[in-house]
Motif scaffolding. Structure first.
Motif, PDB file in Angstrom:
ATOM      1  N   ASP A   1       0.801  -1.232   0.000  1.00  0.00           N
ATOM      2  CA  ASP A   1       0.000   0.000   0.000  1.00  0.00           C
ATOM      3  C   ASP A   1       0.830   1.276   0.000  1.00  0.00           C
ATOM      4  OD1 ASP A   1      -2.216  -1.720   0.270  1.00  0.00           O
ATOM      5  OD2 ASP A   1      -1.953  -1.757   2.454  1.00  0.00           O
ATOM      6  N   GLY A   2       2.143   1.132   0.098  1.00  0.00           N
ATOM      7  CA  GLY A   2       2.991   2.324   0.137  1.00  0.00           C
ATOM      8  C   GLY A   2       2.919   3.065   1.459  1.00  0.00           C
ATOM      9  N   ASN A   3       2.574   2.360   2.555  1.00  0.00           N
ATOM     10  CA  ASN A   3       2.455   2.985   3.879  1.00  0.00           C
ATOM     11  C   ASN A   3       3.858   3.155   4.474  1.00  0.00           C
ATOM     12  OD1 ASN A   3       1.938   3.787   6.461  1.00  0.00           O
ATOM     13  ND2 ASN A   3       0.410   2.206   6.881  1.00  0.00           N
TER      14      ASN A   3
ATOM     15  N   SER B   1       4.668   5.216   7.075  1.00  0.00           N
ATOM     16  CA  SER B   1       4.584   5.957   8.342  1.00  0.00           C
ATOM     17  C   SER B   1       5.600   5.476   9.375  1.00  0.00           C
ATOM     18  CB  SER B   1       3.165   5.826   8.915  1.00  0.00           C
ATOM     19  OG  SER B   1       2.852   4.449   9.118  1.00  0.00           O
TER      20      SER B   1
ATOM     21  N   ASN C   1      10.606  10.091   6.634  1.00  0.00           N
ATOM     22  CA  ASN C   1       9.752   9.534   5.582  1.00  0.00           C
ATOM     23  C   ASN C   1       9.093  10.585   4.687  1.00  0.00           C
ATOM     24  OD1 ASN C   1       7.910  10.591   7.361  1.00  0.00           O
ATOM     25  ND2 ASN C   1       7.201   8.603   8.121  1.00  0.00           N
TER      26      ASN C   1
ATOM     27  N   CYS D   1       7.441  11.225  -3.736  1.00  0.00           N
ATOM     28  CA  CYS D   1       6.303  10.552  -4.374  1.00  0.00           C
ATOM     29  C   CYS D   1       6.048   9.240  -3.654  1.00  0.00           C
ATOM     30  CB  CYS D   1       6.554  10.320  -5.862  1.00  0.00           C
ATOM     31  SG  CYS D   1       7.953   9.249  -6.199  1.00  0.00           S
ATOM     32  N   ARG D   2       4.982   8.559  -4.030  1.00  0.00           N
ATOM     33  CA  ARG D   2       4.581   7.333  -3.347  1.00  0.00           C
ATOM     34  C   ARG D   2       5.465   6.155  -3.759  1.00  0.00           C
ATOM     35  NH1 ARG D   2      -1.488   5.684  -2.876  1.00  0.00           N
ATOM     36  NH2 ARG D   2      -0.427   4.371  -1.337  1.00  0.00           N
TER      37      ARG D   2
ATOM     38  N   GLN E   1       5.266   2.488  -4.674  1.00  0.00           N
ATOM     39  CA  GLN E   1       4.280   1.512  -5.133  1.00  0.00           C
ATOM     40  C   GLN E   1       4.962   0.477  -6.041  1.00  0.00           C
ATOM     41  OE1 GLN E   1       1.523   4.339  -6.959  1.00  0.00           O
ATOM     42  NE2 GLN E   1       0.053   3.933  -5.319  1.00  0.00           N
TER      43      GLN E   1
ATOM     44  N   GLN F   1      11.983   0.795  -7.933  1.00  0.00           N
ATOM     45  CA  GLN F   1      11.146   0.364  -6.812  1.00  0.00           C
ATOM     46  C   GLN F   1      10.965  -1.154  -6.809  1.00  0.00           C
ATOM     47  OE1 GLN F   1       7.461   2.523  -6.336  1.00  0.00           O
ATOM     48  NE2 GLN F   1       8.369   4.462  -6.989  1.00  0.00           N
TER      49      GLN F   1
END
Length: 1019
Positions: free
Chosen positions: A686-688, A690, A695, A699-700, A702, A711
């Protein structure tokens, strides 16, 4: 004939009588089992059998009586549990009476008594009656071996079930058994007889005045001199008899006055086996003897042991002699004495010191080490002996260290001191008011520190080991001593390449002592290493890379080495992670090797944390998020160019980071593993982000939803995490990518999951999904190699756990050997299936790895490989040979040897394959077979010599070396088979003597030398 007529005349007709007649008169053996079966089924009673046998039991012909009693005895052996007490009484009276019968009848009578000795319904008193009858009426040693064994079995049965009755016989039972055993020679019977004697002693049967006789009847076999005949079906080994006899001789102190002179005599003999057996028996005796038994023999025992250690050329005799001395001293130390009794320990130790002490002053003479070993053996027996010897020897050794200035002499003396210190450490747990080492602490520290500063590497190594042992002594070293010791270890941790062994030893000692003195190492070593790392960072940033790189690496290794205590781990892990941050911020040079070095240090820390759950969790929650954050940041686009970004995404660096994450995960508890899963898996799915430090990414992240190639490469880190989890924390995860690195990582991850999933619908669904993707990918298109990799790793995951579908997948792999494009890769795949992985599917990573999976794979698939080879076209035959070679090369040799005759022709054909990998794998498989199956291999000696000599000129250095090693191993074959080839081989091996590679020349010299000696006297 007359007997037969008489039997027919008086016997009533009937099936039972017919069976009896066939056995007794017809000399048939089958009716006995039929009669026993009918008795067990209730068709007849034992009484009816006796009635049917009536005339034959009273027949005047001894052979007929013997056959009749034999039938009855065989029935009783199978039906003794059905007998009533009244029947047992009458049968025993009958059999006791028949012990006076003709000698032809006795074997059958003994069989019947053996059956009756097993009866539960045996009335009291009859066991004694039977044994008295045997002792009085039967001359046991005149019987055949089988019948003598029957007598021993009767005695054993009664001793097991009627012990109190037999003890009522007193010493008469012991005397009777001595008569039975006297003169026994068969090893099968001796094993039983030795057990009976041991039980007589251990169960407190009365020996009366027959102690010496019992000793003589058993000790006459000492030492055992027995060589089992070839192909012995009974499987009795010499060692079995030795251990059984030793258990008897060492079972009672009452044998001491007879046994100890015998042991001294045999130790002083010239026969090696007698020396070893005697010393081992003495060792066993000391466990039950006391000072009383040993007192009169101590001088002779010490003289014999001393002579063997001083003069023997056999290490085994020396080892057993030292063990015997240790046991003697321990025996004297533990004996409880009366107040007025003489204490022999001090006088015995004084004799040892008197004979050995002066040799310690001559470190260059050959008796110095035997003397030290004798003293250390005695000191290792008890805390009292250790203190006595140490307090006498240690001052002398300290004085000698100061007197001798040569490093070699000091090394010898320090090694002796180290031996005594280790013994003090062994007995340090004893609650003692005074410790001998306390008075020598300052001298010992001074001596050790002198050794650590000596230019001799060998002396430094002994000094490091001595420091480690000193530090382990409770309450011995002061804080000042430890501060000085830490300083020396710090210095030794930065030695140059030529002192690598000292540096490694210093790091190991630091790790050991850091667990005991975390405060000293934290304040004096870790702080210095942190400063050194900062200096190295600034110098590297200025470009002084050549000067500081080695110290920088030493720093990292030292930090990981001392991370053996939880408090130190909390200091070293942040330091290592901070070092990575400096690299990431561009404050110092960040090459591939530098990043890998930091990761390797982190992995070593993770390994040390595995024994402590608290440290393990601290490392995981500190290091893993930090590494993931660096990797995620490197995979995302940035405005400014970063050198570290490119380095972190390299295969080697990602593999190093994956090793850290995998090691940090394997020992997590299920609860903590679940907590970690809740952070890391959402990061990838989910690209979490946290839970990651720093952090704020542009960008995300994924990797599975159209993320960049960079990635997707981080799937390797997910693989390391998932495949190291306990089995009950599995996730529904499947992935597949076109990038080779990402695809391989995803495939391994998927395989790791499949291996751990419990059998059920979920596993079946995943397997179906995998097979659909495999078949689609293999059909055509650019992804055939990725689909094949998925097939290979899924197959391995299932093979390891014995999943039923594994056979279908291996059949698919065998079929791919004929594929023009994937055939070579499929052949190499068999190597993967048979070998152990280091990153996934490991036992350490909680994979489901069944024992003997290789043997099962061999049994299930080698026939298909052989059949496929014979049916394949010529251009793909090498693929089958390659696959077969990989399977056989990794198979345990005891499994391969029985199949060797059928597979050897294929292995020889594989040597002609042009593929160097096939050649090397086959040679590696053949070499041990030449040593373990020479008779089978000698049938193909002509082919073997030709092939090996040809391959000794191969273009591949590894193949040339392996071929020459096989030529060397060929000399283990029977000499007459090899002699015709000797001139040819010696000429051919002259060529590799001039090979351009040193390792090849070395093997050529070794092999040619063995062939030169072939057939010579003594070879």
């Amino acid at each position: 004939m007359a007997a037969a007529v008489a039997l027919e005349a008086v016997a009533p007709k009937g099936v039972l009588w017919d069976l009896v007649h066939d056995f007794v008169m017809g000399q048939q053996e089958g009716p006995a089992d039929q009669v026993a079966a009918d008795v067990k089924s209730g068709s007849y009673s034992v009484l009816q059998v006796v009635e049917a046998l009536g005339s034959s039991l009273e027949n005047p012909e001894p052979r007929t009586r013997a056959r009749g009693i034999q039938l009855l005895s065989q029935v009783l052996l199978q039906c003794h549990s059905l007998l009533l007490e009244k029947e047992v009484v009458h049968l025993i009276l009958f059999y006791e009476n028949r012990l006076k019968d003709h000698h032809l009848v006795i074997p059958s009578v003994l069989q019947g008594l053996k059956a009756l000795s097993l009866c539960v319904a045996l009335p009291p008193g009859l066991a004694v009656s039977v044994l008295k009858a045997i002792f009085q009426e039967v001359h046991v040693q005149s019987l055949p071996q089988v019948d003598r064994h029957t007598v021993y079995s009767i005695i054993t049965n009664f001793m097991r079930t009627r012990e109190e009755e037999l003890k009522g016989l007193g010493a008469d039972f012991t005397f009777g058994f001595i008569q039975v055993m006297d003169g026994e020679k068969d090893p099968r019977n001796l094993l039983v007889a030795f057990c009976i004697v041991h039980d007589l002693i251990s169960r407190d049967y009365s020996l009366g005045p027959f102690v010496e006789e019992l000793f003589e009847v058993t000790s006459c076999y000492f030492p055992i001199d027995f060589t089992p005949p070839p192909n012995d079906p009974h499987g009795i080994q010499r060692e079995d008899l030795i251990l059984s006899l030793r258990a008897v001789l060492a079972s009672t102190p009452r044998f001491a006055e007879f046994l100890l002179p015998l042991l001294i005599e045999k130790v002083d003999s010239e026969i090696l086996s007698a020396k070893l057996d005697s010393l081992q028996t003495l060792n066993a005796c000391c466990a039950v003897y006391g000072q009383k038994e040993l007192k009169d023999f101590l001088p002779s025992l010490w003289a014999s042991v001393r002579r063997e250690v001083f003069q023997t050329a056999s290490e085994r005799v020396e080892t057993e002699g030292l063990a015997a001395l240790r046991s003697l001293t321990a025996c004297l130390s533990r004996s409880v004495l009366r107040a007025d009794a003489e204490d022999l320990v001090d006088s015995f130790l004084s004799n040892i010191l008197q004979d050995c002490r002066h040799h310690l002053c001559e470190p260059d003479m050959k008796l110095v080490w035997p003397s030290a070993k004798l003293l250390q053996a005695a000191a290792g027996a008890s805390a009292r002996a250790c203190d006595h010897i140490t307090s006498n020897v240690l001052p002398l050794l300290l004085e000698q260290f100061q007197k001798h200035s040569q490093s070699s002499q000091r090394r010898t003396i320090l090694e002796m001191i180290l031996g005594f210190l280790k013994l003090q450490q062994k007995w340090s747990c004893e609650d003692k008011d005074e410790r001998p080492l306390n008075g020598f602490k300052d001298q010992l520290c001074s001596l050790v520190f002198m050794a650590l500063t000596d230019p001799s590497t060998h002396l430094q190594l002994v000094g490091i080991r001595t420091l480690t042992v000193l530090g382990a002594q409770p309450d011995l070293l002061s804080s000042g001593d430890m501060d000085q010791a830490v300083g020396h270890l710090y210095r030794l941790s930065f030695l140059e390449e030529d002192s690598q062994s000292c540096r490694v030893a210093a790091l190991e000692a630091s790790g050991t002592l850091a667990t005991l003195y975390p405060g000293a190492f934290s304040s004096h070593l870790v702080s210095k290493l942190a400063e050194e790392l900062c200096i190295g960072e600034s110098d590297l940033a200025r470009g002084d890379r050549l000067n500081e790189c080695s110290r920088h690496l030493c720093c990292l290794q030292a930090l990981s080495a001392v991370s053996t205590h939880p408090s130190i781990v909390r200091e070293t892990v942040p330091l290592l992670l901070q070092h990575l941050c400096w690299m990431n911020k561009g404050n110092l040079f960040a090459g591939t090797n530098e990043v890998i070095a930091v990761c390797q240090s982190l992995q070593q820390v993770a390994e040390k944390c595995q024994q402590d759950p608290e440290s393990c969790w601290y490392f995981h929650q500190t290091a893993v998020p930090h590494l993931l954050a660096l990797a995620v940041q490197a995979s995302l686009p940035e405005k400014e160019h970063s050198v570290l970004r490119k380095v972190l995404l390299e295969d080697k660096v990602l593999a190093a980071m994956a090793s850290v994450i995998g090691t940090a995960t394997t020992h997590l508890s299920p609860d903590l593993a679940a907590q970690s899963v809740g952070h890391i898996v959402p990061l990838f799915l989910d690209g979490n982000i946290s839970f990651l430090p720093e952090n704020s990414f542009p960008c995300r992240f994924q990797p599975f939803q159209g993320g960049s190639a960079a990635q997707r490469r981080l799937v390797a880190l997910l693989m390391a995490f998932v495949c190291s989890l306990p089995r009950n924390e599995l996730l529904e995860l499947s992935c597949y990518h076109s990038c080779t690195f990402s695809s391989t990582a995803a495939t391994k991850c998927f395989a790791g999951l499949l291996n751990k999933l419990p059998a059920g619908q979920q596993l079946d669904e995943f397997l179906q999904l995998a097979m659909d993707k495999v078949e689609t990918g293999l059909s055509s298109g650019p992804y055939r190699s990725q689909a094949f990799a998925l097939l290979l790793w899924v197959t391995k995951a299932l093979v390891l756990r014995y999943h039923p579908l594994s056979s279908c997948l291996t059949d698919r792999l065998v079929g791919l050997l004929s594929d023009p494009e994937l055939g070579p890769a499929a052949a190499d795949g068999f190597s993967l299936l048979m070998s152990d992985c280091t990153d996934v599917l490991t036992r350490a990573g909680h994979a489901d790895v069944r024992i003997m999976f290789r043997q099962r794979f061999f049994t299930d698939n080698v026939p298909a490989l052989v059949q496929g080879f014979h049916a394949a076209s010529q251009d793909v035959k090498p693929n089958y040979l390659k696959g077969l070679s990989h399977v056989l090369n990794r198979l345990p040799k005891p499994v391969l040897l029985p199949e060797l005759p059928t597979l050897l022709s294929l292995l020889l054909e594989a040597l002609s394959c042009p593929d160097c990998v096939v050649q090397l794998s086959t040679l590696s498989c053949l070499q041990p077979l030449l040593l373990e199956a020479p008779q089978v291999m000698s049938l193909h000696v002509d082919t073997l010599v030709t092939k090996f000599l040809t391959l000794s000129s191969s273009a591949s250095m590894a193949v040339r070396i392996a071929a020459l090693q096989c030529m060397h191993a060929l000399t283990r074959l029977p000499t007459p088979v090899l002699l015709p080839y000797k001139p040819q081989v010696i000429r051919a091996l002259a060529k590799p003597l001039d090979d351009k590679k040193r390792l090849v020349r070395k093997e050529a010299v070794s092999a040619r030398g063995e062939w030169f000696l072939l057939g010579s006297p003594g070879s």
